[in-house]
Design an enzyme around this catalytic site. Structure first.
Site, short mmCIF file in Angstrom:
data_model
loop_
_atom_site.label_atom_id
_atom_site.label_comp_id
_atom_site.label_asym_id
_atom_site.label_seq_id
_atom_site.Cartn_x
_atom_site.Cartn_y
_atom_site.Cartn_z
N GLY A 1 0.82 -1.21 0.00
CA GLY A 1 0.00 0.00 0.00
C GLY A 1 0.85 1.26 0.00
CB SER A 2 -0.10 4.72 0.89
OG SER A 2 -1.21 4.76 0.03
CB THR A 3 4.18 1.89 3.64
OG1 THR A 3 4.03 0.64 2.98
CG2 THR A 3 3.22 1.98 4.82
#
Length: 662
Positions: A412-414
């Site tokens: 995901g956005s990490t």
């Protein structure tokens, strides 16, 4: 003269033919006899090597069981063998170099050597000898006490002095035990207290029900060769001591796991040595233990202690001969970089949810926590877990045996921090690059069909820091498309190339199914941590350490004193610029990680939510992620995951753990 000469030649020929026929018959008879003797020798030694002593005595001359200092029956020969070989824990008997030689009419000599495993190690015994004689048209072995061990007589005994080699400990960075030999209570049966017939069956049935052990297993245990009327026949390790006729208890050394479920998926557990284990590792003892899962299994060879002691032939109190002498040695202690206190704290913060928390010291790669939940109690397995309790674990849909810190997920956005670093490196963006984006959905052109990249916040203009603070998928998708797949792949490869040298089973990190980004939608999705990208929480922590280490990716280590390599993957300026943006993810009141803020400390963080929907604009499962790191002194970097949750839930669950780092 001629006729006399011919007559003499004929007579000689007749004699030669008759003599040859007689010799052939004699030779053939001898061969048949020797074959019969060999068959008896093989049958006797085969039964002997299997410790099937009842079968063995069938090939013994029952009328020659008396000597100067002994007088046995067939049953006593069986009992003598059982006692001698049972006392030393004999197993894996292997007869070698079996020969038979004719000594005189109706008598042969059998010789062989014996290799066997004992409770203190392997034993080689040479020069067994016994006569084989013809008794009532059958060849039989003349048994003497020397067929127990050479040089034994009728009054000798075999004694074992045993010194147990302890299994090595597994400890944390401070020496706190994670796996150590302790004591448990062993329940056992005393055969002569069980009674006979119907009474015996009733008592065994009660024992079976009380301890959840099959009745057939109990009966098989009582039939072992070494069992006598007064033997202690183990049932299982227990926590309570119910009173049952025929059952008694004793304290035994057993593996214990002080951290319990908090470290179970990492440390694993030990179990009894099986026949399959003995085949792979002949040096093990059948009554020993072996690592079954986790680090107990990975480091079993180093952890295994070696039992020592002496096996002697004694007459009264005098040692007649020493058969085997072996010095005991204890197993090696495995010291981990793990911090048990932090590990247990991390496990408690997961509170039974499905997730994982990995904490690394980014300065040296030392892993401080590897916690996964839900988990299981390894002490149950050592004590002898019931079938019902095991099935409860095995059928649990939350998969308590699954080590989620080694499982691969879309991050995901990490992952946007990596995309940002690569884009800065190759000049696709600068920290000041600003993009104008309208709405919450976007696609590059109509060739994408119905597919659109979505974001949560409708921000008209954003630079890199604002895009990270808002966690804008569209901003990073556009950045990757501008960069192009080849430039992006070139930037990603240094992260994915190194192999992590950890004692864990973990698949390599994956960019995509085929290693390429050959479609625009796949390129765009990968930029914000989805697509076909797969990383374990450990791999995420490794990748993200580059942002905290001025562009140097620090590989992880789990073994104390073991150095791990670093590799430059980003330019220092790029990494520092991304790090400062991640500080704003927490410091900015609008940042997705603002709830993680701790007064007086700078924390660099990135949240992430990976959607697992099969179709856009529908409701589906999601996994929440959080990367949080010490932006002041670089003492910790945490990657946390919660399945079926968003990033807000991850922050709430892990903030107490982050606070404990200060």
């Amino acid at each position: 003269m001629k006729k006399k000469h011919l007559l003499l030649v004929g007579l000689l020929l007749l004699l030669l033919i008759a003599g040859g026929s007689f010799y052939y018959q004699y030779w053939h008879q001898q061969q048949q006899e020797k074959t019969a003797v060999k068959q008896v020798a093989r049958a006797y030694t085969k039964a002997f090597s299997r410790q099937d002593f009842k079968q063995m005595v069938r090939y013994v001359d029952h009328k020659q069981l008396t000597g100067g200092d002994y007088r046995y029956t067939s049953k006593q020969v069986v009992a003598r063998n059982v006692a001698v070989f049972g006392r030393i824990g004999a197993n894996q008997l292997n007869v070698k170099n079996l020969t038979v030689r004719r000594q005189k009419p109706k008598q042969y000599q059998m010789t062989f050597d014996l290799h066997l495993q004992t409770m203190i190690g392997p034993l080689n015994v040479k020069h067994y000898q016994a006569a084989i004689q013809l008794v009532k048209h059958k060849w039989r072995v003349v048994w003497t006490p020397t067929l127990l061990f050479p040089h034994m007589n009728g009054t000798d005994t075999v004694q074992l002095q045993w010194q147990q080699g302890k299994r090595g400990k597994i400890v944390d960075r401070h020496g706190k035990a994670l796996a150590v030999d302790g004591q448990l209570t062993q329940a056992g049966m005393i055969p002569d207290q069980l009674g006979q017939g119907h009474t015996r069956t009733e008592r065994l049935t009660a024992i079976s029900q009380q301890f959840d052990v099959d009745l057939a297993t109990l009966k098989q245990s009582l039939q072992q060769n070494w069992v006598t009327k007064t033997s202690f026949v183990p049932i299982k390790k227990v926590k309570q001591q119910p009173k049952l006729t025929g059952v008694t208890y004793r304290a035994v050394s057993a593996r214990t796991y002080p951290s319990g479920a908090a470290s179970a998926q990492l440390i694993g557990y030990v179990g009894p040595v099986t026949a399959a284990d003995l085949k792979k590792h002949p040096q093990l003892q059948s009554n020993g233990t072996i690592g079954k899962t986790g680090l107990e299994r990975y480091y079993d060879a180093q952890l295994q202690g070696r039992d020592g002691g002496t096996i002697t032939i004694n007459n009264d109190d005098n040692v007649v001969r020493t058969l085997l002498k072996r010095k005991k040695s204890n197993g090696k202690t495995i010291k981990l970089t793990l911090d048990r206190t932090k590990q247990e704290k991390a496990y408690r913060q997961l509170a039974g949810q499905k997730g994982a928390i990995v904490v690394m010291d980014p300065r040296n790669g030392q892993l401080l926590t590897l916690a996964g939940a839900p988990s299981y109690d390894p002490n149950q397995f050592v004590a002898g877990i019931s079938q019902k309790a095991y099935q409860k674990y095995a059928q649990d849909k939350a998969q308590p045996f699954l080590s989620r810190f080694t499982q691969r997920y879309a991050p995901g956005s990490t992952f946007k921090m990596i995309t940002a670093g690569i884009a800065l490196d190759n000049g696709t963006i600068t920290p000041a690059t600003t993009r104008r984006i309208s709405g919450l959905k976007w696609q590059q052109d109509r060739s994408w069909g119905d597919y659109q990249v979505t974001r949560v916040k409708d921000a008209a203009t954003e630079n890199m820091t604002q895009a990270l603070v808002n966690s804008d998928n569209i901003w990073f998708a556009q950045t990757a498309l501008k960069m192009g797949s080849q430039a992006y792949l070139n930037g990603l490869q240094p992260f994915f190339k190194p192999k992590l040298k950890l004692p864990l089973t973990m698949q390599p990190a994956q960019i995509s199914n085929n290693g390429k980004l050959d479609r625009q939608i796949l390129l765009a999705d990968t930029a914000y941590g989805q697509g076909q990208l797969l990383l374990s929480p450990i791999q995420q922590a490794t990748f993200y350490s580059s942002v905290m280490n001025q562009g140097n990716m620090q590989l992880p280590t789990l073994i104390a004193g073991q150095a791990a390599k670093r590799q430059a993957v980003l330019k220092q300026a790029s990494a520092d610029q991304v790090k400062q943006a991640l500080v704003q993810v927490v410091a900015d009141a609008q940042g997705t990680g603002h709830a993680l803020q701790i007064a007086g400390h700078n924390i660099a963080a990135k949240t992430g939510t990976a959607e697992l929907k099969l179709q856009q604009d529908t409701t589906g499962k999601q996994n929440g992620f959080l990367m949080a790191a010490d932006a002041d002194q670089n003492r910790y970097l945490m990657v946390a995951l919660l399945e079926d949750n968003g990033s807000d839930a991850v922050i709430k669950a892990t903030k107490p753990l982050v606070e404990s780092f200060y």
